[in-house]
Design a protein around this motif. Sequence first.
Motif, PDB file in Angstrom:
ATOM      1  N   THR A 712       0.864  -1.199   0.126  1.00  0.00           N
ATOM      2  CA  THR A 712      -0.072  -0.005   0.024  1.00  0.00           C
ATOM      3  C   THR A 712       1.005   1.454   0.174  1.00  0.00           C
ATOM      4  O   THR A 712       2.103   1.202   0.347  1.00  0.00           O
ATOM      5  CB  THR A 712      -0.869   0.001   1.383  1.00  0.00           C
ATOM      6  OG1 THR A 712      -0.005   0.456   2.351  1.00  0.00           O
ATOM      7  CG2 THR A 712      -1.707  -1.336   1.321  1.00  0.00           C
ATOM      8  N   LEU A 713       0.254   2.295  -0.166  1.00  0.00           N
ATOM      9  CA  LEU A 713       1.102   3.441  -0.263  1.00  0.00           C
ATOM     10  C   LEU A 713       1.892   3.937   1.199  1.00  0.00           C
ATOM     11  O   LEU A 713       2.966   4.415   1.224  1.00  0.00           O
ATOM     12  CB  LEU A 713       0.277   4.883  -0.675  1.00  0.00           C
ATOM     13  CG  LEU A 713       0.324   4.867  -2.474  1.00  0.00           C
ATOM     14  CD1 LEU A 713      -0.738   5.872  -2.631  1.00  0.00           C
ATOM     15  CD2 LEU A 713       1.509   5.259  -3.015  1.00  0.00           C
ATOM     16  N   HIS A 714       1.166   3.684   2.215  1.00  0.00           N
ATOM     17  CA  HIS A 714       1.642   3.672   3.708  1.00  0.00           C
ATOM     18  C   HIS A 714       2.957   2.810   3.884  1.00  0.00           C
ATOM     19  O   HIS A 714       3.906   3.110   4.204  1.00  0.00           O
ATOM     20  CB  HIS A 714       0.225   3.467   4.611  1.00  0.00           C
ATOM     21  CG  HIS A 714       1.092   3.296   5.989  1.00  0.00           C
ATOM     22  ND1 HIS A 714       1.770   2.356   6.298  1.00  0.00           N
ATOM     23  CD2 HIS A 714       0.876   4.206   6.917  1.00  0.00           C
ATOM     24  CE1 HIS A 714       1.854   2.502   7.826  1.00  0.00           C
ATOM     25  NE2 HIS A 714       1.498   3.699   8.124  1.00  0.00           N
ATOM     26  N   ASP A 715       2.651   1.378   3.175  1.00  0.00           N
ATOM     27  CA  ASP A 715       3.553   0.640   3.429  1.00  0.00           C
ATOM     28  C   ASP A 715       4.921   0.795   2.544  1.00  0.00           C
ATOM     29  O   ASP A 715       5.931   0.434   2.849  1.00  0.00           O
ATOM     30  CB  ASP A 715       2.978  -1.009   3.409  1.00  0.00           C
ATOM     31  CG  ASP A 715       2.000  -1.094   4.470  1.00  0.00           C
ATOM     32  OD1 ASP A 715       2.028  -0.089   5.371  1.00  0.00           O
ATOM     33  OD2 ASP A 715       1.415  -2.212   4.268  1.00  0.00           O
ATOM     34  N   ARG A 716       4.429   1.323   1.409  1.00  0.00           N
ATOM     35  CA  ARG A 716       5.621   1.440   0.299  1.00  0.00           C
ATOM     36  C   ARG A 716       6.774   2.578   1.041  1.00  0.00           C
ATOM     37  O   ARG A 716       7.938   2.656   1.015  1.00  0.00           O
ATOM     38  CB  ARG A 716       5.294   1.913  -0.884  1.00  0.00           C
ATOM     39  CG  ARG A 716       6.333   2.303  -2.049  1.00  0.00           C
ATOM     40  CD  ARG A 716       6.944   1.082  -2.353  1.00  0.00           C
ATOM     41  NE  ARG A 716       8.315   1.175  -2.687  1.00  0.00           N
ATOM     42  CZ  ARG A 716       9.307   0.367  -2.921  1.00  0.00           C
ATOM     43  NH1 ARG A 716       8.927  -1.006  -2.576  1.00  0.00           N
ATOM     44  NH2 ARG A 716      10.452   0.438  -3.376  1.00  0.00           N
ATOM     45  N   ALA A 717       6.113   3.585   1.758  1.00  0.00           N
ATOM     46  CA  ALA A 717       6.753   4.709   2.272  1.00  0.00           C
ATOM     47  C   ALA A 717       7.496   4.118   3.654  1.00  0.00           C
ATOM     48  O   ALA A 717       8.764   4.483   3.918  1.00  0.00           O
ATOM     49  CB  ALA A 717       5.919   5.621   2.562  1.00  0.00           C
ATOM     50  N   TYR A 718       6.847   3.383   4.223  1.00  0.00           N
ATOM     51  CA  TYR A 718       7.332   2.587   5.300  1.00  0.00           C
ATOM     52  C   TYR A 718       8.556   1.868   5.249  1.00  0.00           C
ATOM     53  O   TYR A 718       9.427   1.809   6.059  1.00  0.00           O
ATOM     54  CB  TYR A 718       6.368   1.876   5.953  1.00  0.00           C
ATOM     55  CG  TYR A 718       6.424   1.418   7.575  1.00  0.00           C
ATOM     56  CD1 TYR A 718       5.936   2.523   8.479  1.00  0.00           C
ATOM     57  CD2 TYR A 718       6.382   0.152   8.000  1.00  0.00           C
ATOM     58  CE1 TYR A 718       6.030   2.004   9.823  1.00  0.00           C
ATOM     59  CE2 TYR A 718       6.660  -0.173   9.424  1.00  0.00           C
ATOM     60  CZ  TYR A 718       6.325   0.801  10.099  1.00  0.00           C
ATOM     61  OH  TYR A 718       6.484   0.387  11.625  1.00  0.00           O
ATOM     62  N   ASP A 724       6.675   8.746   9.721  1.00  0.00           N
ATOM     63  CA  ASP A 724       5.983   9.757  10.133  1.00  0.00           C
ATOM     64  C   ASP A 724       4.739   9.649   9.398  1.00  0.00           C
ATOM     65  O   ASP A 724       4.550  10.164   8.264  1.00  0.00           O
ATOM     66  CB  ASP A 724       6.673  11.346   9.949  1.00  0.00           C
ATOM     67  CG  ASP A 724       5.790  12.192  10.405  1.00  0.00           C
ATOM     68  OD1 ASP A 724       4.667  12.309  10.636  1.00  0.00           O
ATOM     69  OD2 ASP A 724       6.446  13.341  10.909  1.00  0.00           O
ATOM     70  N   GLU A 725       3.488   9.323  10.249  1.00  0.00           N
ATOM     71  CA  GLU A 725       2.362   8.953   9.484  1.00  0.00           C
ATOM     72  C   GLU A 725       1.641  10.186   8.937  1.00  0.00           C
ATOM     73  O   GLU A 725       1.189  10.221   8.045  1.00  0.00           O
ATOM     74  CB  GLU A 725       1.235   8.347  10.643  1.00  0.00           C
ATOM     75  CG  GLU A 725       1.817   7.026  11.049  1.00  0.00           C
ATOM     76  CD  GLU A 725       0.416   6.128  10.872  1.00  0.00           C
ATOM     77  OE1 GLU A 725      -0.621   6.379  10.340  1.00  0.00           O
ATOM     78  OE2 GLU A 725       0.812   4.918  10.271  1.00  0.00           O
ATOM     79  N   ASP A 726       2.097  11.512   9.611  1.00  0.00           N
ATOM     80  CA  ASP A 726       1.444  12.441   8.994  1.00  0.00           C
ATOM     81  C   ASP A 726       2.064  13.091   7.694  1.00  0.00           C
ATOM     82  O   ASP A 726       1.421  13.148   6.584  1.00  0.00           O
ATOM     83  CB  ASP A 726       1.727  13.940   9.808  1.00  0.00           C
ATOM     84  CG  ASP A 726       1.429  15.025   9.311  1.00  0.00           C
ATOM     85  OD1 ASP A 726       0.086  15.247   9.135  1.00  0.00           O
ATOM     86  OD2 ASP A 726       1.933  16.180   9.075  1.00  0.00           O
ATOM     87  N   VAL A 727       3.499  12.701   7.459  1.00  0.00           N
ATOM     88  CA  VAL A 727       4.155  12.760   6.319  1.00  0.00           C
ATOM     89  C   VAL A 727       3.626  11.785   5.245  1.00  0.00           C
ATOM     90  O   VAL A 727       3.208  11.952   3.924  1.00  0.00           O
ATOM     91  CB  VAL A 727       5.631  12.583   6.355  1.00  0.00           C
ATOM     92  CG1 VAL A 727       6.290  12.678   4.883  1.00  0.00           C
ATOM     93  CG2 VAL A 727       6.143  13.806   6.935  1.00  0.00           C
TER      94      VAL A 727
END
Length: 914
Positions: A712-718, A724-727
Amino acid sequence: MKYRTFPTLLAVMLLGISGCSSSGNESKEESNSGSKAATPIENDSDLPTTISYLDEPAMAIHYQRTSGSYKDWDLWMWSEGLDGAEYTFNYADDYGIIAYYPMSMFGSPSSIGFIVKQLFSVSGDGNWKKDYDSDRFLDFDVLKMDEHQTYNCYLLEKKGSVYTDSARENVMDAVSLCEFTNAKTIEVTANKKLKDVKVFKNGAEITNFTSTGDKTKTIVLEQEASIEDAYRVKVTFEDDVQVEKKVGVRKLYNAAFDAKYNYDGELGAILDKENNKTIFRVWSPVSSKIDLRIYDNGTPTSVDANKGDDHFVTYEMTKGEKGVFTYEANSLLAGKYYTYVVTNSSHPEGFEIVDPYAKSAGVNGLRGMVVDFSNPSITPTNWESMDYLNYDPKELTVYETHVADVTSSESWKGLEENRYKYAGMMEEGTTYSEGSTTVSTGFDHIKELGVNAVQIIPFFDQANNELQQVFNWGYNPLNYNVVEGIYSKNPYDGYVRIKELRDLIKAYNEQGITIIMDVVYNHVSGLKDCNFDVLMPGYYFRYVESTGSASNGSGCGNETASDKYMFKKFMIDSTKFWTETYKIGGFRFDLMGLHDTQCMNELAAAIHEINPHAAIYGEPWAGGTSALPSGYTAATQANAKKYEGYGQFNDKMRDGMIAGGLSTNGNKGWITQDQYSVNPSDIVDGMYGRTTGATNDPNKSIAYVTCHDNYTLHDRAYVAGIYDEDVIEKMNVLANSVVFASQGITFMQAGEEMLRTKVVYDNSGNPVHVKDENGNDTDILEVSGNSYSSSYKTNELDYSRKISHANMFTSYQKMIGLKQNLASLHLNQEQMPGKYTATATGVIEGGKYGSILKATIVEADKTYTCYFVNGSTDENYRVDIPEGANIYLNNLGTDIEAGSSINLKKFQVLIYSK
């Protein structure tokens, strides 16, 4: 599954974008779950040196590394019809280490595929570290059992050969090819000299042939072989070792065969109401006999002793023109179940299968069903008058989801009996509350989001247990024209699943949402004993020219042959059936690059005759090296100009934005603040609908950044080290805002609108943490980028995140509305001048690439100006907001007044109209 071409099935298994069973790519049944918990070899000396032999047939793979160190190495193994899995080496001896396992773990295979690799838990970066690049196979026609009922083979580090003895003098693949080259000639190719060869026809030795050659024997028969006869050869090598092999017939399926046997008529169980008959037709020119079995019950007693019944009545079918077997029953048999018992050279004793053209089935898809689709019990009110939704595909905002994902979370709050089911996916009135805040969930959530198309991960019949609620993506095809029963409230009754799916499609249609069906015609769950190959051994699939072994372009142990007339016919018949019978609004083709453009062009034309508005697109790549014969053009990215009526996923755009696809976890894209290599012109090209393959046609482009088998986009950044969840939230909105401001079909993975994350959970339902170098838990959660074998918990849509990320949900609504309602976002290439422009501008601090994307959309008397800013901007780019402008979207939530001048901020999405 998938991204781009990978040489082996293992790569595909990681890539996922759609799927398999025999290799573990996307078939999600954990059939070998007991062997998956492979653990690192910490100390070679800890392994037992004496095998505890089982009282049953087994296999022992002996592996030797020159260093003598085996820490962290294991096997990936698969067999026809069973998922691939990691298997630990569990013994050691003077040669090296040994993987000893009973054959029963793999069914009854004629071969097992394997790769020696580093444990996934050790490599940890989403990449396969392999000992040898290519897949290897154990051929049990060649290996001999020892006194312990064990097949032994031997491997040497980085060597491709599979040896039959520890001295590595004899290789298993001594006979690499054995097949007819024409009706009178058999070619046998070996890697050492042959002393003698014998030929057998239907089990009896024949002597009327000649043979020439030493390592390659050319055998010329006096009489032409019939495709109905079984031929085998027994070769004797100079060392008196003997090998017996079946003679392949695939080259007998030639132009002369096509002219004689290609069939254009209707196949399957056909109700002739006018004459009160049921007609059964099945195509099998190679078979000498086929019997029809009629059952009152769709459940074998082996599945359910209480609900099942194995009584049947047998009718012998008549073989006629074109190799079609027919039986006409003088009554209407709607509601009955049926199978075929096929007798041919590969199955001389007869083998029971389900009709490939069966249109429903009993539990687990083990018996086909005769269906009357006009039956009122399976026809929703006003179904016949319901029309296809009239969307230009370029208007679509596609929401990709899994039936069960919509309802699997505790936050869904619908009726428990509807959880994981078709009924749950259409249940209305469900909500989730925290304190004084209440949000819609499930079907109402999808309606509220505002998408106009839902692409559902496969819901055709899969090779799984429909009575066990185990998560499965569904890329393991069993019966292509049958609705999958695991999502049904009553999988025993073949009629119930039909009604439930029709109800779901109608409910979405009434809300202006078209249903797109994810289809997987490129491979079957397992080649061995599948209905296609039982009926026509060697016909429906592609084979490696040099060896005659099944080609693995899907990464799943087999690939179907769209270039063969009768499989092309099947694909067209099947998609027409789904379009007509279930009013499907479009199709997403898994590994479309394995199909040829002629087949896909004809198929798209046939669908558009029924539904001119159908959206048709696919993955323009394969999962391995395809054996598509010369003279055909693969429907891959490079050949997109030859597409007629269908499109492809635009991975050029995806990779530019998030470094997806084959990128490693640490790589970053334009969205995730890459500092070194991303050229935003790739993203701009995607916004225009330009794809890899030198096509500028938005009708052939699907703009997207993530799908079910990506992070997911969240996990790709992770996994790129951004916590930073806000970022991450801002990155998420930025990514899909670019998608929805693009030409062509736009596409998103379900749950992105509420910052979905696929955190991995253990068997106790606890989140799994990444280990540090000492093996201790860190504060970093494990997330899944290919969650096919994960739990419902990992894959769920958690609606509590809709509350914690309410503002981003609103941003998604606005972007989806913009895409759907602006005609200037639905343009053909020649219409764009003056109406649509996209550019990259701004600078990265000290860099050379654009940090800002800008789109200008001219709609009637309004102009929409869109700015998309990544995290590398120097924040010195100034924008003048004109007087009278309307701020349509500002994801940062700051007040912006018309007539003001502002500096764009990091991760800002700003859209205003004037």
